[in-house]
Structure formats: C-alpha cells, structure tokens
Design a protein around this motif. Sequence first.
Motif, PDB file in Angstrom:
ATOM      1  N   THR A 121      27.979 -52.018  43.223  1.00 20.69           N
ATOM      2  CA  THR A 121      26.969 -51.615  42.945  1.00 20.69           C
ATOM      3  C   THR A 121      26.678 -50.201  42.203  1.00 20.69           C
ATOM      4  OG1 THR A 121      27.391 -50.825  45.558  1.00 20.69           O
ATOM      5  CG2 THR A 121      26.249 -53.008  44.923  1.00 20.69           C
ATOM      6  N   ARG A 122      27.842 -49.065  42.630  1.00 23.16           N
ATOM      7  CA  ARG A 122      27.992 -47.770  41.924  1.00 23.16           C
ATOM      8  C   ARG A 122      26.215 -46.947  42.353  1.00 23.16           C
ATOM      9  NH1 ARG A 122      29.863 -51.340  38.107  1.00 23.16           N
ATOM     10  NH2 ARG A 122      27.287 -50.717  36.567  1.00 23.16           N
ATOM     11  N   LEU A 123      26.000 -47.693  43.010  1.00 27.71           N
ATOM     12  CA  LEU A 123      24.416 -46.508  44.001  1.00 27.71           C
ATOM     13  C   LEU A 123      24.698 -45.145  43.579  1.00 27.71           C
ATOM     14  CD1 LEU A 123      23.306 -48.798  46.531  1.00 27.71           C
ATOM     15  CD2 LEU A 123      22.633 -49.328  43.825  1.00 27.71           C
ATOM     16  N   ALA A 124      25.998 -44.751  43.735  1.00 33.48           N
ATOM     17  CA  ALA A 124      26.339 -43.645  43.949  1.00 33.48           C
ATOM     18  C   ALA A 124      25.518 -42.565  41.810  1.00 33.48           C
ATOM     19  CB  ALA A 124      27.987 -43.017  44.404  1.00 33.48           C
ATOM     20  N   ASP A 125      25.554 -43.573  42.046  1.00 32.66           N
ATOM     21  CA  ASP A 125      24.977 -42.993  40.135  1.00 32.66           C
ATOM     22  C   ASP A 125      23.992 -43.164  39.526  1.00 32.66           C
ATOM     23  OD1 ASP A 125      28.615 -42.363  39.469  1.00 32.66           O
ATOM     24  OD2 ASP A 125      28.397 -44.706  38.857  1.00 32.66           O
ATOM     25  N   GLU A 126      23.669 -44.353  40.743  1.00 34.15           N
ATOM     26  CA  GLU A 126      21.333 -44.069  40.471  1.00 34.15           C
ATOM     27  C   GLU A 126      20.951 -43.178  41.587  1.00 34.15           C
ATOM     28  OE1 GLU A 126      21.255 -45.647  37.798  1.00 34.15           O
ATOM     29  OE2 GLU A 126      23.082 -46.386  37.139  1.00 34.15           O
ATOM     30  N   VAL A 127      21.351 -41.723  42.233  1.00 30.46           N
ATOM     31  CA  VAL A 127      20.373 -41.570  43.063  1.00 30.46           C
ATOM     32  C   VAL A 127      19.496 -40.431  42.392  1.00 30.46           C
ATOM     33  CG1 VAL A 127      20.288 -40.399  45.115  1.00 30.46           C
ATOM     34  CG2 VAL A 127      22.019 -41.406  44.615  1.00 30.46           C
ATOM     35  N   GLN A 128      18.490 -40.796  42.343  1.00 37.43           N
ATOM     36  CA  GLN A 128      17.562 -39.511  41.438  1.00 37.43           C
ATOM     37  C   GLN A 128      17.367 -38.046  42.719  1.00 37.43           C
ATOM     38  OE1 GLN A 128      16.560 -40.675  38.368  1.00 37.43           O
ATOM     39  NE2 GLN A 128      18.095 -41.672  39.343  1.00 37.43           N
ATOM     40  N   ASP A 188      14.892 -36.800  43.564  1.00 38.77           N
ATOM     41  CA  ASP A 188      14.152 -37.020  44.686  1.00 38.77           C
ATOM     42  C   ASP A 188      14.543 -37.856  45.925  1.00 38.77           C
ATOM     43  OD1 ASP A 188      14.063 -38.898  43.674  1.00 38.77           O
ATOM     44  OD2 ASP A 188      12.207 -39.388  43.614  1.00 38.77           O
ATOM     45  N   GLY A 189      16.017 -37.822  45.233  1.00 44.77           N
ATOM     46  CA  GLY A 189      16.941 -39.372  46.384  1.00 44.77           C
ATOM     47  C   GLY A 189      15.841 -40.323  46.838  1.00 44.77           C
ATOM     48  N   SER A 190      15.388 -40.773  46.045  1.00 45.97           N
ATOM     49  CA  SER A 190      15.196 -42.617  45.314  1.00 45.97           C
ATOM     50  C   SER A 190      16.544 -42.944  44.732  1.00 45.97           C
ATOM     51  CB  SER A 190      13.768 -42.578  45.007  1.00 45.97           C
ATOM     52  OG  SER A 190      13.308 -41.669  43.341  1.00 45.97           O
ATOM     53  N   LEU A 191      16.917 -44.051  44.978  1.00 44.38           N
ATOM     54  CA  LEU A 191      17.396 -45.012  43.453  1.00 44.38           C
ATOM     55  C   LEU A 191      16.791 -45.738  42.325  1.00 44.38           C
ATOM     56  CD1 LEU A 191      19.565 -47.963  46.233  1.00 44.38           C
ATOM     57  CD2 LEU A 191      19.595 -45.613  45.029  1.00 44.38           C
ATOM     58  N   SER A 192      17.476 -45.652  41.081  1.00 43.51           N
ATOM     59  CA  SER A 192      16.946 -45.440  40.251  1.00 43.51           C
ATOM     60  C   SER A 192      16.397 -46.847  39.981  1.00 43.51           C
ATOM     61  CB  SER A 192      17.515 -45.618  38.808  1.00 43.51           C
ATOM     62  OG  SER A 192      18.931 -46.435  38.873  1.00 43.51           O
ATOM     63  N   VAL A 193      15.810 -47.293  38.843  1.00 46.20           N
ATOM     64  CA  VAL A 193      14.811 -49.163  38.640  1.00 46.20           C
ATOM     65  C   VAL A 193      16.365 -49.317  38.692  1.00 46.20           C
ATOM     66  CG1 VAL A 193      14.221 -50.549  37.675  1.00 46.20           C
ATOM     67  CG2 VAL A 193      12.697 -48.347  38.277  1.00 46.20           C
ATOM     68  N   ALA A 194      17.703 -48.522  37.755  1.00 45.38           N
ATOM     69  CA  ALA A 194      18.366 -49.746  37.078  1.00 45.38           C
ATOM     70  C   ALA A 194      19.568 -49.876  38.920  1.00 45.38           C
ATOM     71  CB  ALA A 194      19.266 -49.194  36.405  1.00 45.38           C
ATOM     72  N   GLY A 195      19.682 -49.169  39.448  1.00 39.84           N
ATOM     73  CA  GLY A 195      20.348 -49.413  40.900  1.00 39.84           C
ATOM     74  C   GLY A 195      19.765 -50.033  41.858  1.00 39.84           C
ATOM     75  N   ARG A 238      28.570 -35.429  45.362  1.00 42.38           N
ATOM     76  CA  ARG A 238      27.260 -36.136  43.960  1.00 42.38           C
ATOM     77  C   ARG A 238      26.965 -34.783  44.330  1.00 42.38           C
ATOM     78  NH1 ARG A 238      25.559 -40.246  46.562  1.00 42.38           N
ATOM     79  NH2 ARG A 238      23.939 -39.142  48.013  1.00 42.38           N
ATOM     80  N   ARG A 239      26.210 -34.008  46.516  1.00 45.56           N
ATOM     81  CA  ARG A 239      25.301 -32.616  45.785  1.00 45.56           C
ATOM     82  C   ARG A 239      27.162 -31.269  45.707  1.00 45.56           C
ATOM     83  NH1 ARG A 239      23.497 -30.661  51.381  1.00 45.56           N
ATOM     84  NH2 ARG A 239      22.646 -28.533  51.118  1.00 45.56           N
ATOM     85  N   TYR A 240      27.920 -31.419  45.487  1.00 46.65           N
ATOM     86  CA  TYR A 240      29.025 -30.160  45.412  1.00 46.65           C
ATOM     87  C   TYR A 240      29.765 -30.547  43.656  1.00 46.65           C
ATOM     88  CZ  TYR A 240      27.000 -28.792  49.688  1.00 46.65           C
ATOM     89  OH  TYR A 240      27.210 -28.821  51.603  1.00 46.65           O
ATOM     90  N   LEU A 241      30.431 -31.662  44.016  1.00 45.35           N
ATOM     91  CA  LEU A 241      31.573 -31.585  42.757  1.00 45.35           C
ATOM     92  C   LEU A 241      31.054 -32.447  41.828  1.00 45.35           C
ATOM     93  CD1 LEU A 241      34.665 -33.221  45.277  1.00 45.35           C
ATOM     94  CD2 LEU A 241      33.382 -30.511  45.343  1.00 45.35           C
ATOM     95  N   GLU A 242      30.606 -30.720  40.805  1.00 44.34           N
ATOM     96  CA  GLU A 242      30.100 -31.899  39.445  1.00 44.34           C
ATOM     97  C   GLU A 242      30.732 -31.948  38.686  1.00 44.34           C
ATOM     98  OE1 GLU A 242      26.675 -29.052  38.498  1.00 44.34           O
ATOM     99  OE2 GLU A 242      25.488 -29.220  40.124  1.00 44.34           O
ATOM    100  N   SER A 243      32.191 -30.498  38.668  1.00 41.44           N
ATOM    101  CA  SER A 243      33.158 -30.890  37.561  1.00 41.44           C
ATOM    102  C   SER A 243      34.157 -31.731  37.789  1.00 41.44           C
ATOM    103  CB  SER A 243      33.677 -29.661  37.469  1.00 41.44           C
ATOM    104  OG  SER A 243      32.817 -27.875  37.526  1.00 41.44           O
ATOM    105  N   ASP A 244      34.569 -32.083  37.070  1.00 44.22           N
ATOM    106  CA  ASP A 244      36.239 -33.199  37.243  1.00 44.22           C
ATOM    107  C   ASP A 244      37.185 -32.581  36.350  1.00 44.22           C
ATOM    108  OD1 ASP A 244      37.370 -35.696  37.717  1.00 44.22           O
ATOM    109  OD2 ASP A 244      36.798 -36.303  35.950  1.00 44.22           O
ATOM    110  N   PRO A 245      37.873 -32.282  37.153  1.00 41.26           N
ATOM    111  CA  PRO A 245      38.642 -31.641  38.185  1.00 41.26           C
ATOM    112  C   PRO A 245      37.046 -30.934  39.102  1.00 41.26           C
ATOM    113  CG  PRO A 245      40.096 -31.129  37.153  1.00 41.26           C
ATOM    114  CD  PRO A 245      39.531 -31.774  35.844  1.00 41.26           C
ATOM    115  N   PRO A 246      36.816 -31.059  39.553  1.00 44.10           N
ATOM    116  CA  PRO A 246      36.365 -29.465  40.995  1.00 44.10           C
ATOM    117  C   PRO A 246      37.327 -28.597  40.694  1.00 44.10           C
ATOM    118  CG  PRO A 246      36.652 -30.881  42.239  1.00 44.10           C
ATOM    119  CD  PRO A 246      37.773 -31.819  41.795  1.00 44.10           C
TER     120      PRO A 246
END
Length: 336
Positions: free
Chosen positions: A36-43, A45-52, A166-174
């Motif tokens: 499902t990979r829903l983590a990539d689709e959180v907007q 405002d906390g909603s899920l995208s249409v794609a998600g 999603r909230r804290y680790l924007e960099s890869d690696p962090p």
Amino acid sequence: MRLGLLDIGSNSAQLQIVEAAVGAPPLPVHAIRVPTRLADEVQPDGSLSVAGADRAANAVATAVDAAYRYGVDRLFPFVTAAIRDAENRDVVLDRIVQASGIRPEYLSGDQEARLTYLAVHAWYGWSAGRLLVLDIGGGSMELALGRNTDPDIALSLPLGANRLTRRYLESDPPTSKELKRMRRDVRDTLGDASDRLKWEGDPHVTVGASKTFKQLARLTGSPAQRKGPFVARTLRRDDLHRVIEKLAGMPAQHRSRLPGVSESRARQVLAGAIVADCAMTALDLDSLEISPWALREGIVLRHLSSLADDRDALPLQTLPARSEDGATVTTLPKQI
C-alpha cells in the motif's frame, strides 16, 4: 472454520488465513501481502492523498479476491493507525467499499493493545505471571501490562515507526540533529506511560510483539522467521545500540540489503529501533523476548472466545447459605 484477517496498514494490506476452532490454536494456512505504501501519501493536513486512497482500495480488492479464492468462511478486515488517524478516514473507507464491497473496521489504539496482549498471553500461558507487552506499528506504539487474559493497563502512543520517520527523518541517511530531536521527543512522549507501568512493579516476562521487533531481533542475530515460531528469539538493548549506529550511517537503499529488512520497511526501521531503545531504557529493560503472535492472532482468539461464550452454560448453582452455627438454611440454590 477458515477465518481471514485483513490488516490494512501503512506498508501493505496483509491477508492471513487461518484454520480456527474453539479450544485450538489458530493455524496459518495462507498469507497474502499487497503493498500500500501509504506513508508516502500523507498530506501536510494529515489526510491521505487520492492516490493513497486508491492504492489502499485496490490492495483490499486484491486481498478480498484471494479470500474468495481460498474459501474463507468469515473475514475480519480492519485498518490501523495509518487510515484510522487520517483526516479523511471516512472518504478512504468509502473508496475501499467501492473497490471491494467491504467496509473495514478501525480498531482504537486501546483495542490494538488489548488484542495484542491477549495473543501474547495465550502464547506464553499463565506461567508468565505479570506480562508486559510492547508493540511498535507504523502509526502508533502500544503497551499493555497484566497477569490475566485482559490487561490491567493498555496504552497507545503516537510513536509508530512510519509516523516518526515522516515527521523527523527528512534526510537519507538522517542528520545527527534530526536523530537527536526525534529521540528527545520520543523520550518525552514515553515519560508518563513508563512511569505508570513502572509503578505497577517489575514484570515477570517482557515481550516485543510486532514486525518491527522481529526485524530488530533478526538484525541483532536472532534466527530467521523461516526457522519457525517455536525458536526462541530475543532482543538485547546492548545489541540494539550497535544496530542503531549502523542503520543511522546508511541510506534506506542499503538497509534493505540487511537480513530481515524488506524494501518497504527499510526507511522506517531506524525510527522503530530508536523507539524500541527509548522504551527499553525508560522501562529499565535489558532484553525482551519476541512473540510470534500479535494483533491478528489476538483478533482470532477474541472471535473464538465469543463463539465459546454462546455455548450452553453448565447449570452451576450457588451453595445454600449457612447460619453462624453452621446449619444449612433451607433455601433453594439459585442458578447462575
């Protein structure tokens, strides 16, 4: 009876099919996993995208088709924090109904904690005594403590591995700054919960019950899942520290090459490891055991328990009351 448990989470929709009977353990027959990979689709405002929403709906439809194909008698579809906590939850559920014909239930954090505890208690048995259960999911972390089949304390905290990534680790690696900020906030969130649990006294057995804990145990040297559920697996805090240092120094693409880490969970495994470390530190735990049973098994056991309760009860009677001199009072016994 063939039961299907459809767990619609942030990484995948997982259909677990079991042969279930009252008084017997739920025996797995088939398992189907649809990403499902829903983590990539959180907007924002906390909603899920249409794609998600579409991705979740299509995954559920695929799993439902498999349930028909494998002769499932009863299906229990449910969503966890990824959809439960979405701002547009009802819209996503409506989209799932359109695609699959079923409307999943959503379990509260308290329900997740209690059902997971029920499964772990059933696995370890009454000899476990006071049992502490930790469960790190994608959107939340559950903790439960008790001695009986229902825990005395059941808590849910917003410390899921996907949510924190999603909230804290924007960099890869962090960056070290990102890691420090996340660790500080995780400790703060755990504070009151850990104090409450420690107030109850030391547990006799402490257990980690989730995919996250299984992955971390594998990374620290425990046997692979293919060795079966009866192989003992543990997670030690000292070993966990070394794993965190290793994970923090590599991008997600490289983590997916490590034993037990799937590509879909490679990015979030570091956050899960930090939550586990902070929780074990706050609760003064040097190690914990890994349970093969968790939320899905708890749902099956709860369903089987409800079937058993519908059976005709034995005609139990109260004992006749006695006077202070020991003589039996001549009243009819009352059935209960």
